[in-house]
Design an enzyme around this catalytic site. Structure first.
Site, PDB file in Angstrom:
ATOM      1  N   ASP A   1      15.893  -6.427  -1.049  1.00 54.81           N
ATOM      2  CA  ASP A   1      14.494  -6.593  -1.402  1.00 54.81           C
ATOM      3  C   ASP A   1      14.481  -6.909  -2.890  1.00 54.81           C
ATOM      4  O   ASP A   1      15.129  -6.223  -3.680  1.00 54.81           O
ATOM      5  CB  ASP A   1      13.709  -5.310  -1.115  1.00 54.81           C
ATOM      6  CG  ASP A   1      12.206  -5.479  -1.309  1.00 54.81           C
ATOM      7  OD1 ASP A   1      11.796  -5.829  -2.436  1.00 54.81           O
ATOM      8  OD2 ASP A   1      11.449  -5.258  -0.358  1.00 54.81           O
ATOM      9  N   TYR A  48       7.018   4.082  -8.072  1.00 55.27           N
ATOM     10  CA  TYR A  48       5.835   4.668  -8.684  1.00 55.27           C
ATOM     11  C   TYR A  48       5.646   6.126  -8.285  1.00 55.27           C
ATOM     12  O   TYR A  48       5.007   6.890  -9.016  1.00 55.27           O
ATOM     13  CB  TYR A  48       4.597   3.818  -8.391  1.00 55.27           C
ATOM     14  CG  TYR A  48       4.514   2.691  -9.387  1.00 55.27           C
ATOM     15  CD1 TYR A  48       3.984   2.904 -10.649  1.00 55.27           C
ATOM     16  CD2 TYR A  48       5.046   1.443  -9.104  1.00 55.27           C
ATOM     17  CE1 TYR A  48       3.958   1.893 -11.599  1.00 55.27           C
ATOM     18  CE2 TYR A  48       5.026   0.428 -10.039  1.00 55.27           C
ATOM     19  CZ  TYR A  48       4.481   0.659 -11.290  1.00 55.27           C
ATOM     20  OH  TYR A  48       4.478  -0.325 -12.231  1.00 55.27           O
ATOM     21  N   HIS A  66       0.139  -1.906  -6.235  1.00 57.37           N
ATOM     22  CA  HIS A  66       1.557  -2.228  -6.400  1.00 57.37           C
ATOM     23  C   HIS A  66       2.201  -2.687  -5.097  1.00 57.37           C
ATOM     24  O   HIS A  66       3.420  -2.849  -5.029  1.00 57.37           O
ATOM     25  CB  HIS A  66       2.306  -1.025  -6.972  1.00 57.37           C
ATOM     26  CG  HIS A  66       1.978  -0.761  -8.409  1.00 57.37           C
ATOM     27  ND1 HIS A  66       2.357  -1.621  -9.410  1.00 57.37           N
ATOM     28  CD2 HIS A  66       1.269   0.233  -8.998  1.00 57.37           C
ATOM     29  CE1 HIS A  66       1.915  -1.147 -10.575  1.00 57.37           C
ATOM     30  NE2 HIS A  66       1.245  -0.032 -10.351  1.00 57.37           N
TER      31      HIS A  66
END
Length: 742
Positions: free
Chosen positions: A444, A271, A424
């Site tokens: 991840d 982001y 987020h």
């Protein structure tokens, strides 16, 4: 001589109009009049700029040949009308730039004609028919995308401003631009009036069109938020984020709050990449039109610092680490990073390392910054952008945890001890991922979303993002009693963060990061220390993981390892069920198939796997009471929204205080061409916990050659100046600093 008042008034009006026109010189937002002149003077002499220009010209000429389409909006992300309007905004911005650089009026006419079509449509356009968003747009299903559109179209308008007649400009501003800016701001305060990447786009959109229109009200609204607005500060949007947090809003608040002094953006690199375009493009506009604001110096120059931080949050291939909600594969080849690299180079001191990234991107912006980069490349000034071990603090004051990245040879360890990360964020304190030469070794998961693929939930976040990807069990960190950190609740997670205990990347042979988390589970403290150790006894550096758990209650602990590749060997027996069942009922466990279960038979548990032509071995200190579980993602997922990837879990039951110790060793290689396996076996024969108390933890690592290595970490004093003496097996070990290895 001026003889009457009428003449005087007329003279004054002429002067005012002249001054106003001078103040409104165009282009001035991103392209500037002087900059365009310099660009035109260099055309044909700067290969990277010329190639970028030619490629763009071919693309826009082909697009223009198809005609103009501005369909009535009806679709979610990925649908035709969404994609068409998104494409239109980019094409207009690019055609405007081509008009300025090439002086070909066909590009200006194309932009004008399209804008007038939008003006005719927007006057009567209702809210978008799709109702999912907390803040519906008009051209798009959410105000976020409307803001994207206005950010780009503001640049196009600036480029053709003088091509338009005064009446045409008045019509566009009255019927399109001003109502557009009002809708995404005063009509949608739940979207605009807060600290979030969505709001950053909204602030930039309102501010950029305000700069072009010389509208002080819009510019102030962009910088400082909507004045005198009272809102429910506890309300939440559909993304989980708090609205108008602490009453702060506007572009400057969106710089102050999410960025740490090191330039880390609290929502994570995915982001940050998305938000960098409006941050930097609006900042460039402010720099050009309102240099007195000194925007690139704001908060100690954090916008330019953030670009360096973001580039360091990428792997060897330039892909960003998927911290929090992040789609894998997003990289610095994205257009937003072309903008970031060029602007950082031009406004941030012309770092020659950035030129090497620009060479890989193989394109530049068609503005002053892009020209500067292209000239630097032409003149042979590029140097490698060397990514080293780095610790990036989180929080507006750098006091809310962070992310530590350890790099050694081709190995990269990404240790996350950051704050929640706004809406987020994931519930994954003290988690990590591990890479070799850009390939995932221990992953991840990232987000559960197929961005802009209409068939998958309209291209939006899938429900599995909350039920799986955000949950703690989806990450390589400790889970207590099958519950996520902070109960999986955003409002709780937003109150707390881990604390850095130690970071030291100064020693090329031993790099270490350590942090402590005390609030993920009430009454439980987790202290995790991770190190990459380079030693001649090992072919490649090894990763050492020490996770100390202290609790005032008896619990079940699960420690997962999401390895990427094919299982080769284990040193324990396991049972494979005939019928697969989910590992649990909620908190992400419902999405894990239990594929096999076993128990350790010796003091060390070993798992080896093959991935990308390389071998890896996990060695863990375990006891016979531990349970060992192979799991696979994908249970309770009838729409196949989740990737079917494997994991390995060490489960420890009925325990208060405990210590998990593991090593991950990269070794050898396999060639399918020659069909040869080299060094496919681990060099570690055993790891052993030989001391663990409040003050010190000592780990012995024994190689297959019989060599013993000892690692000791001081658990309560990380000072580099501290001296320590520890007696182990009647032998004293003395050292200065936080750790000992020999």
């Amino acid at each position: 001589m001026i003889k009457n008042s009428t003449t005087i008034q007329l003279f004054i009006c002429v002067i005012l109009v002249t001054l106003s026109t001078a103040a409104q010189e165009h282009p001035s937002l991103i392209l500037t009049k002087d900059g365009v002149a310099k660009i035109r003077a260099e055309l044909g002499n700067v290969p990277l700029f010329d190639a970028s220009l030619q490629k763009l010209k071919e693309e826009i000429d082909a697009e223009m040949a198809l005609g103009i389409a501005t369909p009535i909006p009806k679709d979610y992300s990925g649908g035709y009308t969404h994609v068409r309007h998104k494409r239109n905004m980019i094409v207009m911005q690019q055609a405007g730039a081509l008009y300025q650089i090439l002086q070909d009026e066909k590009y200006a006419k194309y932009v004008k004609d399209m804008l007038l079509q939008y003006e005719g449509m927007y006057k009567t356009l209702p809210l978008h028919p799709k109702t999912r968003s907390y803040a519906r747009g008009k051209l798009f299903w959410q105000c976020l995308n409307d803001s994207n559109w206005l950010v780009y179209v503001s640049q196009a308008y600036d480029c053709i401003y003088n091509y338009l007649s005064a009446d045409e400009r008045k019509k566009l501003e009255k019927n399109l631009f001003r109502p557009f800016a009002d809708h995404i701001s005063v009509d949608s305060p739940q979207f605009y009036q807060r600290v979030h990447n969505h709001s950053t786009w909204g602030n930039a959109a309102v501010g950029m069109i305000g700069l072009v229109m010389n509208d002080k009200e819009l510019i102030d609204r962009a910088l400082y938020g909507i004045p005198n607005l009272e809102m429910d500060k506890t309300a939440k949007d559909d993304d989980g984020g708090f609205i108008n947090k602490e009453g702060k809003a506007g572009f400057l608040a969106n710089i102050e709050e999410p960025f740490s002094p090191d330039g880390y953006y609290n929502e994570g690199p995915y982001y940050q990449r998305y938000a960098m375009y409006p941050f930097l493009i609006f900042a460039e506009g402010l720099h050009n039109v309102k240099p007195e604001l000194k925007i690139f110096e704001y908060k100690d120059g954090v916008l330019l610092k953030s670009i360096n931080a973001l580039l360091n949050l990428s792997d060897a291939d330039g892909d960003f680490f998927p911290l929090n909600d992040g789609q894998k594969g997003m990289s610095y080849y994205n257009d937003a990073l072309v903008t970031a690299v060029d602007i950082s180079y031009y406004f941030g001191g012309q770092d020659p390392g950035l030129l090497s990234i620009a060479e890989k991107q193989n394109k530049v912006l068609l503005d002053d910054s892009g020209l500067a980069v292209a000239l630097g490349v032409k003149n042979g000034e590029a140097k490698p952008f060397n990514k080293k071990s780095i610790n990036l603090s989180d929080g507006p004051n750098g006091k809310q945890g962070g992310v530590g990245i350890l790099r050694s040879n081709d190995l990269e360890l990404v240790f996350k001890y950051a704050a929640q990360g706004s809406s987020h964020g994931h519930y994954d304190k003290l988690s990590y991922s591990y890479y070799e030469n850009g390939d995932e070794v221990l992953q991840d998961y990232g987000l559960a979303r197929f961005v802009n693929i209409e068939q998958k939930g309209g291209g939006n976040y899938l429900k599995e993002n909350k039920t799986w990807a955000k949950q703690t069990i989806a990450h390589n960190t400790l889970v207590q009693n099958e519950k996520s950190h902070y109960q999986g609740k955003f409002d709780i997670g937003s109150k707390y963060h881990p604390d850095l205990y130690l970071f030291d990347g100064s020693n090329a042979d031993i790099q270490i990061v350590s942090a402590i988390e005390t609030n993920a589970y009430p009454g439980t403290e987790m202290h995790r220390t991770m190190a990459i150790i380079k030693d001649e006894e090992f072919e490649k550096p090894i990763m050492l993981d020490i996770l100390q758990v202290k609790s005032d209650s008896t619990n079940q602990y699960d420690l997962p390892f999401y390895f990427m590749g094919q299982v080769l060997h284990t040193n324990f027996e396991y049972e494979v069920p005939k019928i697969l069942e989910p590992l649990g009922k909620d908190n992400g466990y419902q999405h894990l198939w239990s594929e096999a279960t076993g128990n350790p038979t010796v003091e060390n548990t070993k798992l080896s796997w093959l991935a990308n032509g390389k071998f890896y071995t996990l060695t863990s200190a375990t006891s016979q009471d531990d349970e060992l579980k192979f799991v696979r993602i994908g249970a309770n997922d009838p729409d196949f929204n989740l990737r079917r990837e494997a994991g390995f879990i060490i489960r420890r039951k009925n325990t208060e205080n405990t210590l998990f110790v593991s090593t991950v060793e990269a070794h050898g290689s396999y060639s399918p061409v020659s069909e040869s396996a080299i060094n496919s076996n681990s060099s570690i024969s055993a790891i052993k916990i030989i001391l663990d108390n409040t003050d010190y933890t000592a780990i012995s690592i024994t190689t297959v050659k019989g060599t013993n290595k000892l690692f000791i970490i001081a658990n309560t004093n990380a000072s580099k100046e501290a001296t320590h003496t520890v007696k182990i097996n009647d032998k004293n070990y003395e050292w200065s600093g936080s750790y000992y290895f020999k």
